[in-house]
Design an enzyme around this catalytic site. Structure first.
Site, PDB file in Angstrom:
ATOM      1  N   ASP A  90       0.863  -1.175   0.000  1.00 54.87           N
ATOM      2  CA  ASP A  90       0.000   0.000   0.000  1.00 54.87           C
ATOM      3  C   ASP A  90       0.901   1.228   0.000  1.00 54.87           C
ATOM      4  O   ASP A  90       1.808   1.330   0.825  1.00 54.87           O
ATOM      5  CB  ASP A  90      -0.871  -0.010   1.268  1.00 54.87           C
ATOM      6  CG  ASP A  90      -2.256   0.528   1.024  1.00 54.87           C
ATOM      7  OD1 ASP A  90      -2.347   1.631   0.455  1.00 54.87           O
ATOM      8  OD2 ASP A  90      -3.234  -0.139   1.402  1.00 54.87           O
ATOM      9  N   ASP A 107      -3.001   4.774  -2.392  1.00 56.74           N
ATOM     10  CA  ASP A 107      -4.069   5.370  -1.612  1.00 56.74           C
ATOM     11  C   ASP A 107      -4.450   6.752  -2.168  1.00 56.74           C
ATOM     12  O   ASP A 107      -3.568   7.597  -2.392  1.00 56.74           O
ATOM     13  CB  ASP A 107      -3.556   5.521  -0.168  1.00 56.74           C
ATOM     14  CG  ASP A 107      -4.640   5.817   0.823  1.00 56.74           C
ATOM     15  OD1 ASP A 107      -5.501   4.946   1.035  1.00 56.74           O
ATOM     16  OD2 ASP A 107      -4.627   6.923   1.403  1.00 56.74           O
ATOM     17  N   GLU A 125      -6.264   3.940  -6.013  1.00 60.95           N
ATOM     18  CA  GLU A 125      -7.542   4.104  -5.302  1.00 60.95           C
ATOM     19  C   GLU A 125      -8.033   5.517  -5.574  1.00 60.95           C
ATOM     20  O   GLU A 125      -7.321   6.491  -5.320  1.00 60.95           O
ATOM     21  CB  GLU A 125      -7.363   3.891  -3.803  1.00 60.95           C
ATOM     22  CG  GLU A 125      -8.717   3.830  -3.098  1.00 60.95           C
ATOM     23  CD  GLU A 125      -8.744   4.499  -1.741  1.00 60.95           C
ATOM     24  OE1 GLU A 125      -9.635   4.190  -0.951  1.00 60.95           O
ATOM     25  OE2 GLU A 125      -7.883   5.360  -1.468  1.00 60.95           O
ATOM     26  N   HIS A 160     -11.227  -2.581   3.415  1.00 62.18           N
ATOM     27  CA  HIS A 160     -11.179  -2.259   4.846  1.00 62.18           C
ATOM     28  C   HIS A 160     -11.973  -1.006   5.190  1.00 62.18           C
ATOM     29  O   HIS A 160     -12.022  -0.619   6.354  1.00 62.18           O
ATOM     30  CB  HIS A 160      -9.722  -2.084   5.268  1.00 62.18           C
ATOM     31  CG  HIS A 160      -9.058  -0.951   4.536  1.00 62.18           C
ATOM     32  ND1 HIS A 160      -8.765  -1.034   3.186  1.00 62.18           N
ATOM     33  CD2 HIS A 160      -8.676   0.279   4.931  1.00 62.18           C
ATOM     34  CE1 HIS A 160      -8.232   0.116   2.807  1.00 62.18           C
ATOM     35  NE2 HIS A 160      -8.167   0.931   3.837  1.00 62.18           N
ATOM     36  N   ASP A 161     -12.559  -0.338   4.188  1.00 62.40           N
ATOM     37  CA  ASP A 161     -13.336   0.881   4.429  1.00 62.40           C
ATOM     38  C   ASP A 161     -14.840   0.666   4.247  1.00 62.40           C
ATOM     39  O   ASP A 161     -15.616   1.615   4.382  1.00 62.40           O
ATOM     40  CB  ASP A 161     -12.918   1.988   3.438  1.00 62.40           C
ATOM     41  CG  ASP A 161     -11.499   2.466   3.647  1.00 62.40           C
ATOM     42  OD1 ASP A 161     -11.003   2.411   4.783  1.00 62.40           O
ATOM     43  OD2 ASP A 161     -10.888   2.906   2.649  1.00 62.40           O
TER      44      ASP A 161
END
Ligand code: ISL
Length: 561
Positions: free
Chosen positions: A89, A190, A249, A322-323
């Site tokens: 990430d 991200d 993302e 995870h969100d």
């Protein structure tokens, strides 16, 4: 396909209640058995853990919570030995406020690193503009030492880097090269479409009654983002021979922009995570308000993305990360009777599409939302801040709690359910976030050897993608798009056609697929006793029945159910 690990919640090897690299190493067999090609690891870098590692204070070290660099190297070697790849990430829109770059930047207006972040004078004694932080309140925090505000699109402890500064970009490129030299296979980036802000940082359009407002159009897909990504590709990957994986993302990204980002001819990214289907049942100005689920809108959204990236660019396919709340509780039916069938049906319609599928830890088991009861149950700072904001504004506390229970990111972050025993086998200590009580029956141990499990269905979907080129290359034509319960489409290449159909509801339905499909073979179904062929009277579907049929091959070598 890619499997996402959220290390904090995956497996704990040292009993401190927080997942770690040692835990991942012990559980690689599970991931390998699923048929995973690539693992994406959410951040394990050194971090104060304000946002669970999305606030990084050292890009070149592993946080002691998770282990050491030596352990990381061992894990990477083992992942490669099992024939899988590992993607890191990359969180570089912002750093932690404890990163030495920021500590130096905030030390004085004259410091050479001052311009590495976004500093502005007050405007009439207040914030420089009206942008809201994603985590509530203003996107600006006043710094007393130097008498200016700094920008943070997320928490105040996550200051935004200034990508206009070439030294910042060079530092990011060097960090990426450092990890590639260590052997990693790529990056999930991200909020990478936020790195170029509109010149002058103008106010966002005001919303009556709101002091700070969502300013997505002031920084999403901003003026120089394509230049920065093309430059990154050149500088970081240009001189390397190997194939790497890059995923951006991108909240708020449009189909037009996604095409530009992922068109191989332009050389920016392999694929993007778009969010359109993740806000389908959320109120426009408040993600914690349930606005009703409209299956037609959900289908149309994903189909629109399929069409938009059909001949240039590439889609990523995901239900969970995870969100996001757990998909079986969100778009499926987590009642005892339909839990397994609906988890499998949703997996089927997603994995049948064109693009690269992503599976988030526990999704392959059909893990559900957590039964949250009180405000104290939430630990995610987004949830905590939201709740406080509603209370401070005199809002409806009960409604806020219901919204959080439904949409909170903590739903995704409860520990992975390995076994029926204490703490689901996640830790021998006290887990950092409560384990879902349904682990007594919903766990990996109960599923991996059961041919009828959600796990077995996901494994079959993944195997099919490896065996059937039409799943990778075929075009996609939606069927019955206006039907509020049936999700169906056809994938086609020159020689093969695939029918993917799911009944996304409890009521039985019969659909008329036409004579063309009478000769098709069932390659995958999710209910016991699914007939091998379509009957001339039509396709009779039970509640949450999902099927994949193939046509155009004499025999299908590896039939899986
Ligand atoms: O949570 C969200 C989904 O509704 C988004 O607002 C989310 O914050 C956004 O998608 C960006 O997410 C990424 O960056 C954040 C971090 O908190 C998330 O975990 C990460 O995935 C800041 O780094």
């Amino acid at each position: 396909m890619v499997y996402q690990i959220y290390p904090r919640s995956f497996a704990d090897s040292d009993g401190d209640g927080i997942g770690d690299l040692g835990g991942i190493a012990q559980r690689l067999g599970h991931i390998h058995a699923l048929g995973v090609d690539v693992i994406w690891l959410s951040p394990v870098y050194r971090s104060p853990q304000v946002d669970n590692g999305y606030d990084i204070s050292d890009y070149r070290d592993i946080d002691p919570l998770f282990g050491t660099l030596a352990q990381f190297d061992e894990l990477l070697t083992e992942v490669h030995r099992l024939g899988m790849k590992l993607v890191m990430d990359l969180v570089v829109n912002h750093t932690s406020d404890e990163h030495p770059w920021f500590v130096e930047s905030r030390s004085s207006r004259e410091h050479p690193k001052r311009d590495w972040y976004v500093w502005r004078d007050a405007r009439e004694g207040a914030e420089p503009n009206n942008w809201a932080s994603f985590f509530s309140g203003s996107a600006w925090t006043w710094d007393d030492t130097t008498g200016q505000y700094y920008l943070h699109l997320f928490d105040r402890r996550q200051p935004d880097l200034n990508w206009e500064n070439p030294e910042v970009r060079k530092a990011v490129h060097d960090t990426m090269s450092w990890w590639l030299d260590r052997g990693v296979d790529g990056f999930r980036m991200d909020v990478i479409n936020f790195i170029s802000k509109v010149d002058g940082l103008p106010d966002a359009r005001p919303v009556p009654g709101q002091r700070f407002v969502s300013a997505l159009d002031r920084f999403a897909d901003g003026p120089r983002v394509h230049d920065y990504l093309a430059e990154m590709r050149r500088e970081v990957f240009g001189s390397r021979d190997a194939e790497f994986i890059t995923v951006g993302e991108m909240p708020g990204v449009t189909t037009e922009q996604a095409r530009l980002y992922t068109d191989p001819a332009r050389g920016e990214l392999d694929m993007v995570f778009q969010f359109e289907h993740m806000s389908i049942e959320q109120a426009p100005n408040d993600k914690y308000v349930f606005a009703g689920l409209d299956l037609v809108a959900l289908k149309k959204s994903l189909h629109r993305w399929q069409a938009a990236l059909a001949d240039a660019g590439w889609n990523s396919l995901y239900w969970n990360n995870h969100d996001q709340p757990r998909v079986v509780s969100r778009f499926g039916d987590d009642s005892p009777e339909y839990w397994a069938a609906s988890a499998k049906a949703l997996g089927t319609v997603l994995h049948g599409m064109r693009g690269t599928p992503f599976v988030y830890q526990g999704e392959e088991l059909g893990m559900t939302n957590f039964p949250f009861r009180s405000a104290q149950d939430f630990v995610d700072l987004e949830a905590v801040n939201y709740h406080r904001g509603v209370l401070d504004g005199g809002g409806d506390a009960a409604a806020a709690l219901a919204g959080l229970a439904h949409f909170s990111r903590d739903n995704a972050r409860t520990p992975m359910q390995w076994e029926p025993g204490p703490n689901a086998g996640f830790t021998t200590g006290e887990p950092w976030l409560a384990v879902n009580p349904n682990h007594s029956w919903l766990n990996a141990a109960a599923q991996v050897d059961d041919g009828d499990s959600v796990f077995a269905h996901y494994r079959a979907l993944i195997r099919l993608r490896h065996e059937l080129p039409v799943l990778v290359d075929g075009d996609l034509t939606p069927l019955w798009e206006e039907d509020p319960q049936i999700w169906a489409y056809v994938r086609r290449t020159a020689g093969t056609a695939l029918l993917v159909v799911a009944n996304c509801g409890r009521d039985r339905r019969t659909v008329d697929v036409g004579p063309e499909w009478l000769t098709a073979e069932l390659v995958l179904g999710n209910l016991a006793g699914t007939p091998a062929a379509i009957e001339s009277t039509g396709l009779h579907l039970g509640g949450w029945d999902a099927r994949i049929y193939v046509k155009g091959r004499q025999s299908y070598p590896n039939q899986v159910r």
